[in-house]
Design a protein around this motif. Structure first.
Motif, mmCIF file in Angstrom:
data_model
loop_
_atom_site.group_PDB
_atom_site.id
_atom_site.type_symbol
_atom_site.label_atom_id
_atom_site.label_comp_id
_atom_site.label_asym_id
_atom_site.label_seq_id
_atom_site.Cartn_x
_atom_site.Cartn_y
_atom_site.Cartn_z
ATOM 1 N N UNK A 132 -4.641 6.991 -18.071
ATOM 2 C CA UNK A 132 -4.950 6.217 -17.563
ATOM 3 C C UNK A 132 -4.373 6.154 -16.660
ATOM 4 N N UNK A 133 -5.172 5.393 -15.299
ATOM 5 C CA UNK A 133 -3.842 5.366 -13.860
ATOM 6 C C UNK A 133 -3.617 3.671 -13.489
ATOM 7 N N UNK A 134 -2.058 4.780 -13.107
ATOM 8 C CA UNK A 134 -1.316 3.450 -12.732
ATOM 9 C C UNK A 134 -0.769 3.514 -11.289
ATOM 10 N N UNK A 135 -1.127 2.570 -10.678
ATOM 11 C CA UNK A 135 -0.993 2.527 -9.539
ATOM 12 C C UNK A 135 0.065 1.818 -8.674
ATOM 13 N N UNK A 136 0.543 2.649 -7.994
ATOM 14 C CA UNK A 136 2.421 1.656 -7.273
ATOM 15 C C UNK A 136 2.470 1.991 -5.680
ATOM 16 N N UNK A 137 2.677 0.748 -5.184
ATOM 17 C CA UNK A 137 2.921 1.146 -3.984
ATOM 18 C C UNK A 137 4.193 0.343 -3.509
ATOM 19 N N UNK A 138 4.629 -0.224 -2.074
ATOM 20 C CA UNK A 138 5.749 -0.131 -2.163
ATOM 21 C C UNK A 138 5.982 0.143 -0.629
ATOM 22 N N UNK A 139 7.133 -0.706 -0.081
ATOM 23 C CA UNK A 139 7.355 -0.268 1.163
ATOM 24 C C UNK A 139 8.045 1.352 1.489
ATOM 25 N N UNK A 140 8.049 1.807 2.408
ATOM 26 C CA UNK A 140 8.423 2.949 3.481
ATOM 27 C C UNK A 140 9.692 2.918 3.441
ATOM 28 N N UNK A 141 10.417 1.965 3.852
ATOM 29 C CA UNK A 141 12.046 1.399 3.683
ATOM 30 C C UNK A 141 12.222 0.981 2.465
ATOM 31 N N UNK A 162 -5.516 0.752 5.909
ATOM 32 C CA UNK A 162 -5.851 -0.994 5.336
ATOM 33 C C UNK A 162 -6.976 -0.285 4.247
ATOM 34 N N UNK A 163 -8.160 0.601 4.936
ATOM 35 C CA UNK A 163 -9.164 0.963 3.657
ATOM 36 C C UNK A 163 -8.584 1.890 2.804
ATOM 37 N N UNK A 164 -7.723 2.827 2.945
ATOM 38 C CA UNK A 164 -7.133 3.386 2.253
ATOM 39 C C UNK A 164 -6.546 2.609 0.727
ATOM 40 N N UNK A 167 3.504 -3.495 -7.448
ATOM 41 C CA UNK A 167 4.235 -4.134 -6.424
ATOM 42 C C UNK A 167 6.368 -3.546 -6.449
ATOM 43 N N UNK A 168 6.622 -2.186 -6.473
ATOM 44 C CA UNK A 168 7.662 -2.462 -6.400
ATOM 45 C C UNK A 168 8.761 -3.164 -5.329
ATOM 46 N N UNK A 169 8.650 -2.978 -3.995
ATOM 47 C CA UNK A 169 9.567 -3.879 -3.075
ATOM 48 C C UNK A 169 8.514 -3.687 -1.498
ATOM 49 N N UNK A 170 8.141 -5.182 -1.257
ATOM 50 C CA UNK A 170 8.043 -5.369 0.165
ATOM 51 C C UNK A 170 7.998 -6.342 0.742
ATOM 52 N N UNK A 171 8.270 -6.098 2.443
ATOM 53 C CA UNK A 171 8.686 -7.312 3.113
ATOM 54 C C UNK A 171 7.393 -7.955 2.630
ATOM 55 N N UNK A 172 7.386 -9.418 4.097
ATOM 56 C CA UNK A 172 6.602 -10.258 3.537
ATOM 57 C C UNK A 172 5.047 -9.543 4.573
ATOM 58 N N UNK A 173 5.524 -9.119 6.050
ATOM 59 C CA UNK A 173 4.217 -8.748 6.095
ATOM 60 C C UNK A 173 3.625 -7.029 5.444
ATOM 61 N N UNK A 174 4.114 -6.835 4.519
ATOM 62 C CA UNK A 174 3.736 -5.074 4.307
ATOM 63 C C UNK A 174 2.404 -5.313 3.413
ATOM 64 N N UNK A 175 2.260 -3.182 4.355
ATOM 65 C CA UNK A 175 0.914 -2.573 4.091
ATOM 66 C C UNK A 175 0.592 -3.210 2.254
ATOM 67 N N UNK A 176 1.549 -3.267 1.293
ATOM 68 C CA UNK A 176 1.517 -3.279 0.073
ATOM 69 C C UNK A 176 1.071 -4.672 -0.196
ATOM 70 N N UNK A 177 0.701 -6.212 0.473
ATOM 71 C CA UNK A 177 0.312 -7.203 0.535
ATOM 72 C C UNK A 177 -1.532 -6.797 0.191
ATOM 73 N N UNK A 178 -1.775 -6.029 1.527
ATOM 74 C CA UNK A 178 -3.204 -5.888 1.327
ATOM 75 C C UNK A 178 -3.624 -5.051 -0.269
ATOM 76 N N UNK A 179 -3.620 -4.372 -0.456
ATOM 77 C CA UNK A 179 -3.338 -3.391 -1.824
ATOM 78 C C UNK A 179 -3.324 -4.560 -3.489
ATOM 79 N N UNK A 180 -1.944 -5.976 -2.879
ATOM 80 C CA UNK A 180 -2.812 -7.198 -3.361
ATOM 81 C C UNK A 180 -3.991 -7.402 -3.917
ATOM 82 N N UNK A 181 -4.339 -7.972 -2.039
ATOM 83 C CA UNK A 181 -5.527 -9.366 -2.631
ATOM 84 C C UNK A 181 -6.919 -7.986 -2.533
#
Length: 367
Positions: free
Chosen positions: A114-123, A215-217, A230-244
């Motif tokens: 079962x895949x689980x995707x984990x994303x978040x900030x580089x910082x 973004x394609x990735x 989504x573990x951590x992200x700022x307002x404009x983080x790349x993770x926001x696009x993953x959520x979309x």
């Protein structure tokens, strides 16, 4: 052994204006990439949604020669070429309308996991790191695949902790398999392959890690799994696009809440407030969502259990929610005669404190 369809698929996908959607439209009508490649311009133009601009370069030998080099590269480097129209993509990813026409794979993918995707900030902060460490330790011995983007910070931590807990993991790259970016993760990438994981990309060996590729990735990371965390992200983080993307694919999203003044929790808090993600308040909820079973002796809450004592103004709000199995924001507003915009920050505060949980459609219930 790779066959002609792989060759013509690479050539067709490399042709200008032939994106993933147009590629699939063409092969669904003609039957194959090879048939598309050799079809006359007149017949190609008759395909709905396909005009003269799109068909102009189809059949150009330049792209066929490029494909021959790419096939050679893949054969020399033990890279598998998965074609969408031959049903070779991972099942959930193949259900996405904009799934990649071609997915290059180095290493192994176990479809029973079962895949689980984990994303978040580089910082990533210690807060995010501690969450990943605890969560993946709980997943130890579960039949899961941890999916992330091999970036610095959250991605790298997710892959590393997966390996530490003997979990399979897959890194989705924003470039071809001729390199590893960032270079700091070359060793990590090798360890993923050594432990029967995989490196995946839709990009060929001439594609560099350009900004738009990330973004394609992200759409592949979102489309790969039934759940994105989504573990951590700022307002404009790349993770926001993953959520979309995950929202568009009707996949479940969980976000780890944090303090309102913590930069890398602000994006998560916003996602929760906008009902684009469920508040992540205990590990058991995620396991239930994935039907992975319960281990109550090991699974704890992210929030301490405590007696709820509310002010005179807040108690009626809580009591009204408690009186229903679940209640919508509009119904709550009507019952209390309080405008929705005044209720929302109170409800978010209740969520962050673990009093209530938000459901889809701006519905709320007591925990």
């Amino acid at each position: 052994m790779l066959h002609e369809e792989h060759l013509y698929s690479i050539a067709l996908r490399a042709t200008p204006l032939i994106g993933d959607v147009n590629f699939m439209r063409l092969v669904e009508i003609t039957g194959s990439a090879k048939e598309t490649w050799h079809l006359s311009k007149k017949l190609l133009k008759e395909i709905p949604g396909i005009g003269s601009k799109i068909t102009k370069e189809i059949g150009n030998e330049t792209y066929l020669k490029f494909a021959e080099k790419e096939i050679d590269f893949c054969e020399k480097n033990n890279i598998k070429i998965n074609l969408h129209h031959l049903k070779e993509l991972p099942k959930l990813l193949s259900n996405c309308d904009d799934a990649p026409a071609i997915l290059y794979q180095k290493g192994s993918l176990d479809e029973s996991l079962t895949p689980i995707s984990i994303v978040g900030t580089r910082n990533m902060t210690s807060y995010g790191k501690h969450f990943i460490e605890e969560f993946l330790e709980i997943l130890k011995n579960k039949k899961v695949l941890i999916v992330s983007g091999l970036a610095l910070g959250t991605d790298g931590c997710a892959h590393t902790e997966a390996l530490k807990n003997q979990l399979k993991t897959a890194g989705v790259l924003a470039h071809g398999l001729h390199l590893i970016y960032p270079s700091q993760h070359k060793k990590l990438a090798a360890e993923i392959l050594d432990q029967d994981g995989a490196l995946l990309t839709e990009f060929n060996s001439s594609d560099k890690p350009d900004r738009e590729h990330f973004l394609q990735r992200n759409r592949i990371v979102a489309g790969f799994s039934p759940v994105t965390i989504v573990v951590e992200t700022a307002f404009g983080g790349g993770s926001m696009s993953t959520v979309s993307y995950a929202n568009d694919y009707n996949r479940e999203v969980f976000a780890l809440p944090g303090k309102i003044n913590d930069k890398y929790s602000q994006g998560c808090n916003l996602l929760i407030a906008q009902n684009k993600a469920r508040i992540l308040q205990n590990f058991e909820e995620i396991l239930d969502e994935l039907q992975l079973g319960k281990e109550k002796e090991k699974i704890g809450s992210l929030f301490s259990a405590r007696e709820i004592k509310l002010s005179k103004d807040l108690q009626p709000i809580y009591d009204t929610i408690a009186s229903q199995s679940q209640i919508s924001l509009d119904d709550l507003s009507e019952k209390l005669d309080i405008p929705p915009y005044k209720l929302l920050p109170i409800l978010l505060d209740f969520e962050l404190k673990g009093y209530i949980k938000a459901l889809s459609g701006k519905q709320y219930s007591i925990i």
